[in-house]
Design a protein around this motif. Structure first.
Motif, PDB file in Angstrom:
ATOM      1  N   TRP A  41       0.824  -1.210   0.000  1.00 39.75           N
ATOM      2  CA  TRP A  41       0.000   0.000   0.000  1.00 39.75           C
ATOM      3  C   TRP A  41       0.864   1.269   0.000  1.00 39.75           C
ATOM      4  CZ3 TRP A  41      -3.275   2.159   4.609  1.00 39.75           C
ATOM      5  CH2 TRP A  41      -4.092   3.191   4.148  1.00 39.75           C
ATOM      6  N   LEU A  42       1.755   1.400   0.991  1.00 38.32           N
ATOM      7  CA  LEU A  42       2.504   2.643   1.125  1.00 38.32           C
ATOM      8  C   LEU A  42       3.514   2.829  -0.006  1.00 38.32           C
ATOM      9  CD1 LEU A  42       3.095   2.832   4.977  1.00 38.32           C
ATOM     10  CD2 LEU A  42       1.123   3.495   3.618  1.00 38.32           C
ATOM     11  N   VAL A 102      -5.275  -2.646   2.297  1.00 38.79           N
ATOM     12  CA  VAL A 102      -5.768  -1.934   3.475  1.00 38.79           C
ATOM     13  C   VAL A 102      -6.659  -2.842   4.317  1.00 38.79           C
ATOM     14  CG1 VAL A 102      -7.252  -0.051   4.248  1.00 38.79           C
ATOM     15  CG2 VAL A 102      -5.588   0.349   2.443  1.00 38.79           C
ATOM     16  N   LEU A 143      -4.468   7.675  13.031  1.00 41.44           N
ATOM     17  CA  LEU A 143      -3.842   7.977  11.747  1.00 41.44           C
ATOM     18  C   LEU A 143      -4.311   7.025  10.652  1.00 41.44           C
ATOM     19  CD1 LEU A 143      -0.216   8.696  13.006  1.00 41.44           C
ATOM     20  CD2 LEU A 143      -1.810  10.368  12.038  1.00 41.44           C
ATOM     21  N   VAL A 144      -4.481   5.751  10.998  1.00 42.55           N
ATOM     22  CA  VAL A 144      -4.952   4.778   9.999  1.00 42.55           C
ATOM     23  C   VAL A 144      -6.384   5.093   9.579  1.00 42.55           C
ATOM     24  CG1 VAL A 144      -5.545   2.352   9.643  1.00 42.55           C
ATOM     25  CG2 VAL A 144      -3.387   2.943  10.730  1.00 42.55           C
ATOM     26  N   LEU A 155      -6.087   7.744   7.158  1.00 43.42           N
ATOM     27  CA  LEU A 155      -5.591   7.194   5.900  1.00 43.42           C
ATOM     28  C   LEU A 155      -6.704   6.533   5.106  1.00 43.42           C
ATOM     29  CD1 LEU A 155      -2.082   5.529   6.447  1.00 43.42           C
ATOM     30  CD2 LEU A 155      -2.716   7.222   4.742  1.00 43.42           C
ATOM     31  N   LEU A 200      -8.811   9.147   3.473  1.00 38.10           N
ATOM     32  CA  LEU A 200      -8.133   9.702   2.304  1.00 38.10           C
ATOM     33  C   LEU A 200      -8.119   8.707   1.147  1.00 38.10           C
ATOM     34  CD1 LEU A 200      -5.114  11.414   4.107  1.00 38.10           C
ATOM     35  CD2 LEU A 200      -7.011  12.571   2.962  1.00 38.10           C
ATOM     36  N   ALA A 201      -7.965   7.411   1.478  1.00 37.60           N
ATOM     37  CA  ALA A 201      -7.996   6.389   0.428  1.00 37.60           C
ATOM     38  C   ALA A 201      -9.366   6.340  -0.244  1.00 37.60           C
ATOM     39  CB  ALA A 201      -7.646   5.026   1.025  1.00 37.60           C
ATOM     40  N   GLU A 205      -2.279  11.173   1.494  1.00 41.05           N
ATOM     41  CA  GLU A 205      -2.111   9.795   1.977  1.00 41.05           C
ATOM     42  C   GLU A 205      -0.651   9.512   2.299  1.00 41.05           C
ATOM     43  OE1 GLU A 205      -4.346   6.314   0.369  1.00 41.05           O
ATOM     44  OE2 GLU A 205      -4.883   7.730  -1.202  1.00 41.05           O
ATOM     45  N   VAL A 248       0.543  11.321   5.532  1.00 41.59           N
ATOM     46  CA  VAL A 248       0.068  10.658   6.745  1.00 41.59           C
ATOM     47  C   VAL A 248       0.773   9.304   6.919  1.00 41.59           C
ATOM     48  CG1 VAL A 248      -1.945   9.706   7.925  1.00 41.59           C
ATOM     49  CG2 VAL A 248      -2.152  11.837   6.640  1.00 41.59           C
ATOM     50  N   ALA A 249       1.003   8.612   5.792  1.00 44.68           N
ATOM     51  CA  ALA A 249       1.658   7.304   5.863  1.00 44.68           C
ATOM     52  C   ALA A 249       3.060   7.409   6.433  1.00 44.68           C
ATOM     53  CB  ALA A 249       1.701   6.675   4.474  1.00 44.68           C
ATOM     54  N   VAL A 281       2.584   7.471  10.055  1.00 46.88           N
ATOM     55  CA  VAL A 281       2.191   6.140  10.524  1.00 46.88           C
ATOM     56  C   VAL A 281       3.411   5.234  10.643  1.00 46.88           C
ATOM     57  CG1 VAL A 281       0.927   4.036   9.903  1.00 46.88           C
ATOM     58  CG2 VAL A 281      -0.162   6.265   9.654  1.00 46.88           C
TER      59      VAL A 281
END
Length: 629
Positions: A322-323, A355, A391-392, A395, A398-399, A474, A477-478, A481
């Protein structure tokens, strides 16, 4: 400030935060000692035994016992008692005299984190001691080595995400992008970061664990010791797997990317075989690298470790897909590389699956590491986990926004930047100047024109502009995270912290079960100048009948101090006995004693100590002790 610079600054700030974070909390908790902590024994023991909440790795200097003058009195090498990895024992020299002895210990938890501490016991009666351990025993896991080790761990996680995520993105979602230099740099940069951080972690492992300074990073003997441990073997295995990853990248950006669209059935079959080979080989390498974390950190110890380790591997893989994929997508959008709508949608589906898996495995890990709802607020691990959960959630929001923009994408407007991403020969215009300075000026002008045209093209495509902004958010923030995740891996899990509290030895130990005097420590604060300290009370033998009592008063530091007055009383409330005053005699600096104290009945007695530090500053504190028959 450009997007790239903003991300670099954000990453640097997070690295500083990680470096400035406190050293990792003890993961293996010391739950029992023999002799007991702060106890007073009549005769010198033959050995010192420590029991931990989980298995520990020992070294030649894991246990040091020092006499009141600071001299070593331990003999031989520390060993595990009766083959139990959760114990540490060292023999003592014969003929030890009376006084206070200091035990300094350090070890490595099964989850790879160093732990250390110190305690004292006394033979005959407490005495002054000149032992100072602040610089010797408390540096493990901290100092410059701890800062650099924390940064290295963060870079390793980030490099792994870039390597795996970009490779999946280019191999599965956008194969054409594997020909473009900006996209290749992401995966190769991740590989370089992971290799460099792994080598650095191997070199820093010795100083991080031993606390002997950065000079140990270049000591071959220390390096050999590191390689003989489980964390060292995991890091070495990671390096070997990264060598295989280099071959994978060479094939991905070489023969696979350059094949282009198959022209016939034979070429399609050949490309399909190569794709399957890359998929299987890359999957094995990515899984193996993730396992080097799982085999040496939190997942490898505690409850259900056989299940937790594969779950941790899946969690890391999902995070990386993902990231790292988000970073690759953001690069394509920012650079105007003309990524197709189908490629973005393909990654959107893969990202959704990643996710979902990330959340599912994260819930299991949270339950396993916390153990109770209360641990969310009562432990550092739980508090950090709450931050990560928040935070997740952000995320995921945002996703969801990015998926909405993805659904609205149209055909890409390929910019000049995209066309220039693949290296092309310079065109020579007939009649143009051959002056090198003029040629350089023309190249600068063309570059500026290309950038302006690329910017106009991006801004005119509203859907891609919206997607670019949501993906940028995203990624930002990632990054945070990932920093919180790194801190979590260096923090004592909530379940272990609560087990440590629950299994810690009681402040008083009855001689009927341990053969040692009963000992209790009572903090006090009279409120005046130098009014803070503690009273250490020992009751020998701690049984019904006649007992010998010692009271040792110390100030804010563990140094005995005299105070104007100390009073001691015993009360058995269940039988309405007492308070029974104890006639204390001043024996030495900060030391009072009573030779004959009668406690007639077994039960839970309340010990009440009154300390007066000035004419007006006085306080009375109480604590319960168990007197046995």
């Amino acid at each position: 400030m450009t997007i790239r610079r903003a991300l670099v600054v954000l990453g640097a700030l997070l690295a500083v935060v990680l470096g400035a974070a406190a050293p990792a909390s003890a993961h293996a908790a010391l739950v029992n000692t023999n002799p007991g902590e702060d106890s007073v024994v009549k005769t010198a023991p033959q050995q010192v035994l420590l029991t931990f909440s989980e298995g520990v790795l020992l070294s030649a200097d894991s246990l040091r016992v020092l006499d009141p003058a600071g001299g070593r009195v331990d003999s031989g090498t520390p060993q595990h008692a009766d083959g139990k990895s959760s114990t540490a024992v060292v023999a003592l020299r014969a003929g030890l005299g009376d006084g206070t002895y200091t035990v300094a210990w350090k070890a490595v938890s099964e989850d790879s984190h160093p732990v250390a501490g110190a305690f004292t016991f006394s033979v005959g009666a407490p005495s002054k001691t000149s032992v100072v351990l602040a610089d010797q025993e408390q540096a493990v896991g901290g100092g410059a080595a701890g800062v650099l080790y924390g940064i290295g761990r963060y870079v390793a996680y980030a490099g792994y995400a870039m390597l795996v995520g970009a490779s999946v993105f280019l191999a599965v979602c956008w194969p054409r992008g594997a020909l473009l230099r900006p996209m290749q740099r992401i995966a190769v940069g991740g590989w370089v970061a992971l290799v460099a951080s792994t080598i650095a972690l191997l070199m820093l492992r010795g100083p991080y664990v031993n606390g002997n300074g950065l000079g140990d990073a270049f000591d071959l003997g220390v390096m050999r010791e590191v390689l003989n441990t489980r964390p060292g073997a995991a890091l070495l295995s990671r390096l070997l797997l990264l060598a295989a990853a280099a071959v994978f990248l060479a094939v991905l950006f070489g023969s696979y990317a350059k094949r282009g669209t198959p022209a016939n059935e034979s070429e399609r079959a050949e490309r399909a075989d190569l794709a399957w080979g890359l998929g299987i080989g890359g999957g094995v390498i990515a899984t193996g690298i993730a396992a080097t974390w799982a085999m040496a950190e939190h997942a490898s110890v505690g409850i259900q470790s056989a299940l937790a380790m594969p779950v941790d591997v899946v969690h890391l893989l999902s995070m990386a897909v993902w990231l790292g994929g988000l970073t690759a997508l953001l690069t394509a959008l920012v650079a105007g590389l003309g990524i197709e709508r189908e490629a973005v949608q393909r990654f959107s589906r893969i990202g959704f699956a990643a996710v979902t898996t990330l959340v599912a495995t994260g819930i299991y890990q949270s339950w396993r590491q916390l153990g109770s709802w209360d641990a969310f607020v009562s432990t550092s691990y739980g508090q950090l986990l709450l931050v990560k959960i928040g935070l997740v959630v952000l995320l995921v929001e945002l996703a969801w926004l990015s998926r909405r923009w993805t659904a609205r994408l149209g055909a890409p407007a390929v910019s000049v930047t995209a066309a220039a991403a693949v290296k092309r020969p310079e065109r020579v215009v007939a009649g143009s100047s051959t002056d090198p300075a003029r040629q350089a000026q023309l190249r600068l002008q063309r570059t500026a024109r290309d950038k302006t045209q690329a910017k106009r093209t991006r801004e005119a495509d509203l859907e891609r502009s919206g997607l670019r902004k949501s993906v940028l958010a995203e990624v930002a923030v990632a990054v945070v995270v990932l920093a919180v995740t790194t801190l979590l891996t260096g923090t004592q899990p909530g379940r272990a912290a609560q087990e440590k509290t629950g299994s810690a030895p009681a402040p008083a130990t009855s001689s009927s079960s341990s053969g040692l005097p009963l000992s209790v420590r009572i903090p006090y604060d009279t409120g005046g100048p130098k009014g803070k300290g503690q009273a250490l009370i020992t009751i020998d033998p701690g049984r019904v009948g006649q007992n010998e009592v010692h009271v040792l008063i110390s100030g804010a530091d563990p140094v005995p101090v005299d105070v104007p007055e100390v009073k001691l009383e015993f009360t058995l409330k269940a039988k309405n006995i007492g308070p029974l005053p104890v006639p204390l005699q001043h024996l030495d600096v900060g030391h009072w004693t009573a030779a004959s104290v009668q406690l007639p009945i077994a039960g839970t007695w309340e010990v009440s100590v009154t300390v007066r530090t000035s004419e007006i500053d006085q306080v009375t504190e109480t604590k319960n002790v168990e007197i046995t028959s």
